[in-house]
Design an enzyme around this catalytic site. Structure first.
Site, PDB file in Angstrom:
ATOM      1  N   ASP A 112      66.716  51.731  39.220  1.00 45.67           N
ATOM      2  CA  ASP A 112      67.069  50.360  38.842  1.00 45.67           C
ATOM      3  C   ASP A 112      68.469  49.987  39.319  1.00 45.67           C
ATOM      4  O   ASP A 112      68.754  48.821  39.564  1.00 45.67           O
ATOM      5  CB  ASP A 112      67.038  50.194  37.314  1.00 45.67           C
ATOM      6  CG  ASP A 112      65.672  50.461  36.725  1.00 45.67           C
ATOM      7  OD1 ASP A 112      64.753  50.826  37.491  1.00 45.67           O
ATOM      8  OD2 ASP A 112      65.516  50.320  35.506  1.00 45.67           O
ATOM      9  N   ASP A 202      68.264  43.791  40.254  1.00 48.87           N
ATOM     10  CA  ASP A 202      68.098  45.218  39.996  1.00 48.87           C
ATOM     11  C   ASP A 202      67.598  45.841  41.296  1.00 48.87           C
ATOM     12  O   ASP A 202      66.770  45.243  42.004  1.00 48.87           O
ATOM     13  CB  ASP A 202      67.035  45.457  38.913  1.00 48.87           C
ATOM     14  CG  ASP A 202      67.594  45.352  37.491  1.00 48.87           C
ATOM     15  OD1 ASP A 202      68.716  44.833  37.314  1.00 48.87           O
ATOM     16  OD2 ASP A 202      66.879  45.790  36.564  1.00 48.87           O
ATOM     17  N   HIS A 250      60.755  44.543  38.319  1.00 47.73           N
ATOM     18  CA  HIS A 250      60.691  45.690  39.235  1.00 47.73           C
ATOM     19  C   HIS A 250      59.355  45.719  39.993  1.00 47.73           C
ATOM     20  O   HIS A 250      58.289  45.628  39.405  1.00 47.73           O
ATOM     21  CB  HIS A 250      60.946  47.022  38.519  1.00 47.73           C
ATOM     22  CG  HIS A 250      62.268  47.014  37.805  1.00 47.73           C
ATOM     23  ND1 HIS A 250      62.577  47.871  36.782  1.00 47.73           N
ATOM     24  CD2 HIS A 250      63.384  46.230  37.976  1.00 47.73           C
ATOM     25  CE1 HIS A 250      63.814  47.625  36.364  1.00 47.73           C
ATOM     26  NE2 HIS A 250      64.313  46.624  37.077  1.00 47.73           N
ATOM     27  N   ASP A 252      57.962  48.156  41.728  1.00 47.88           N
ATOM     28  CA  ASP A 252      57.321  49.439  42.052  1.00 47.88           C
ATOM     29  C   ASP A 252      56.150  49.848  41.171  1.00 47.88           C
ATOM     30  O   ASP A 252      55.726  51.010  41.198  1.00 47.88           O
ATOM     31  CB  ASP A 252      58.370  50.555  42.180  1.00 47.88           C
ATOM     32  CG  ASP A 252      59.318  50.624  41.008  1.00 47.88           C
ATOM     33  OD1 ASP A 252      59.224  49.774  40.111  1.00 47.88           O
ATOM     34  OD2 ASP A 252      60.166  51.534  40.987  1.00 47.88           O
ATOM     35  N   ARG A 269      47.513  42.132  39.719  1.00 49.88           N
ATOM     36  CA  ARG A 269      48.559  41.140  40.013  1.00 49.88           C
ATOM     37  C   ARG A 269      48.319  40.501  41.374  1.00 49.88           C
ATOM     38  O   ARG A 269      49.117  40.637  42.301  1.00 49.88           O
ATOM     39  CB  ARG A 269      49.928  41.821  39.932  1.00 49.88           C
ATOM     40  CG  ARG A 269      50.209  42.309  38.526  1.00 49.88           C
ATOM     41  CD  ARG A 269      51.419  43.209  38.423  1.00 49.88           C
ATOM     42  NE  ARG A 269      51.554  43.674  37.044  1.00 49.88           N
ATOM     43  CZ  ARG A 269      52.376  44.630  36.653  1.00 49.88           C
ATOM     44  NH1 ARG A 269      53.171  45.227  37.530  1.00 49.88           N
ATOM     45  NH2 ARG A 269      52.431  44.994  35.397  1.00 49.88           N
ATOM     46  N   SER A 305      54.328  48.815  31.774  1.00 48.31           N
ATOM     47  CA  SER A 305      52.888  48.643  31.616  1.00 48.31           C
ATOM     48  C   SER A 305      52.128  49.917  32.020  1.00 48.31           C
ATOM     49  O   SER A 305      52.714  50.883  32.511  1.00 48.31           O
ATOM     50  CB  SER A 305      52.424  47.485  32.507  1.00 48.31           C
ATOM     51  OG  SER A 305      52.452  47.905  33.867  1.00 48.31           O
ATOM     52  N   CYS A 357      60.672  55.131  39.333  1.00 47.07           N
ATOM     53  CA  CYS A 357      61.801  54.683  38.499  1.00 47.07           C
ATOM     54  C   CYS A 357      62.775  55.831  38.239  1.00 47.07           C
ATOM     55  O   CYS A 357      63.986  55.623  38.224  1.00 47.07           O
ATOM     56  CB  CYS A 357      61.305  54.213  37.134  1.00 47.07           C
ATOM     57  SG  CYS A 357      60.001  53.002  37.162  1.00 47.07           S
TER      58      CYS A 357
END
Ligand code: NVA
Length: 379
Positions: A112, A202, A250, A252, A269, A305, A357
């Site tokens: 991040d 970020d 983010h 990724d 998405r 998620s 992450c």
């Protein structure tokens, strides 16, 4: 530990070149952040109703650290040098001349904060007050890289003031009452909590593909932040993208370049924006939809998620680390010709994410290449 004494070389141009040196985060002292304009946690079912904050339970932290240490060990066994951040007391209140914040966050997700592009590591602005000082946990490493690698470019984006001008007033209070369709309408309008008063981004909103940087505008990255990145990386082409996700944060777990010519896209998405599809099509890239995630709900106390299923770490164009419970995702990678390295990491989710992450590149063996010679005007 012997290999940690090796001289450093900083360089990484993309997400797939052979990984030689990486930073892996730590769970130590991670907090459910105190409320602030950018973040409001509301987890009454787990003992953190709106307005409350504090350290994540110790037994969760121990499990997360066990998995992170094991991940670091797996990488070291493969000859990859692993460095770790130096945690702070994240329960402390912090302040600048402009504001006070009752807690910090943690140091699990180096992705991040640190954006590696070539021989540069750029400290991102961050857009939460609780994360404003997070760069400090990486300073011992960055100081050392600076001493050891004369070609290392150590950069920091301008620290944002994060005053009330930076945030739309009471954004989350009204957002949470919206229907799903209304939330998605906000995404379409790129209307999230950040104003455009100052650049914010970020590092984890950036996917690196050689000369092309795909940057997601999100709840933590504003258009000014992307404009700043465009002006900063003048030899790159910076593409601003959005996906069909409410309150995105983010890139990724949404769009992941895998190797030259192949990218992985979140199956929910979608659709992708036409410019993005066109850029990849024109350059003969295939975009495949990710597999079904193993989990059907978020991990306890996690703001990430179930799509952490596609938050992977690529070790080289033929080898990928995937979270060990993600059977279908592993099978898909196998079919795509990858050797899959299963890594248990689900207990780390509450501490800030998955395998991608939890890492930040220091060195991948490779050169700057142009994977998208055919560009789309205006994109
Ligand atoms: N905020 C996104 C990305 C996490 C890495 C998600 O939760 O899917």
């Amino acid at each position: 530990m012997a290999e940690n004494k090796a001289k450093t070389k900083v360089c990484s141009w993309n997400e797939w070149d052979p990984l030689k040196h990486v930073i892996v985060g730590r769970a130590d002292g991670t907090q459910v952040q105190a409320p602030e304009p950018a973040v409001e946690r509301d987890w009454p079912e787990y003992g953190f109703p709106l307005g409350t904050y504090g350290r994540l339970p110790k037994e969760m932290e121990d499990k997360a650290n066990e998995q992170l240490d094991n991940f670091a060990h797996i990488l070291e066994q493969r000859g990859i040098r692993v460095d770790r951040p130096t945690p702070l007391d994240f329960s402390q209140a912090v302040q600048t001349p402009d504001w006070q914040q009752a807690s910090m966050f943690g140091c699990m997700p180096p992705r991040d904060v640190l954006l590696t592009v070539g021989n540069e590591i750029l400290e991102a602005t961050m857009s939460c007050r609780s994360r404003w000082f997070e760069y400090i946990v990486y300073r011992p490493l960055l100081e050392r890289y600076f001493q050891e690698d004369p070609d290392f470019r150590w950069e920091a984006a301008p620290k944002p003031r994060l005053t009330e001008r930076t945030y739309k007033k009471d954004y989350w209070k009204t957002f949470n009452a919206l229907s799903e369709a209304e939330k998605l309408a906000r995404t379409k309008a790129r209307d999230w909590v950040l104003t455009e008063a100052e650049p914010c981004f970020d590092a984890a909103d950036v996917a690196r593909c050689g000369r092309d940087l795909i940057v997601q505008q999100s709840t933590v990255t504003n258009a000014a932040g992307i404009s700043w990145l465009k002006r900063h990386f003048r030899n790159h082409r910076v593409h601003s993208v959005i996906f069909k996700e409410d309150a995105p944060m983010h890139i990724d777990a949404t769009f992941v370049p895998l190797r030259p010519g192949l990218a992985l896209s979140n199956r929910q998405r979608k659709p992708l924006t036409p410019e993005m599809v066109e850029l990849f099509r024109k350059n003969d890239w295939q975009i495949v939809e990710c597999a079904k995630p193993a989990h059907d709900k978020k991990a306890k106390l996690s703001f990430c998620s179930v799509w952490l299923s596609m938050n992977i770490l690529i070790l080289d164009p033929k080898t990928v680390c995937v979270e060990a419970s993600e059977k279908e995702q592993m099978e898909q990678f196998d079919k795509l010709g990858f050797e899959v390295v299963p890594v248990p990491l689900w207990d780390v989710a509450a501490f800030g994410g998955g395998l991608h992450c939890a890492t930040a590149d220091v060195y991948r063996e490779g050169t700057l290449e142009d994977y998208f010679p055919h560009q789309i005007p205006g994109f």
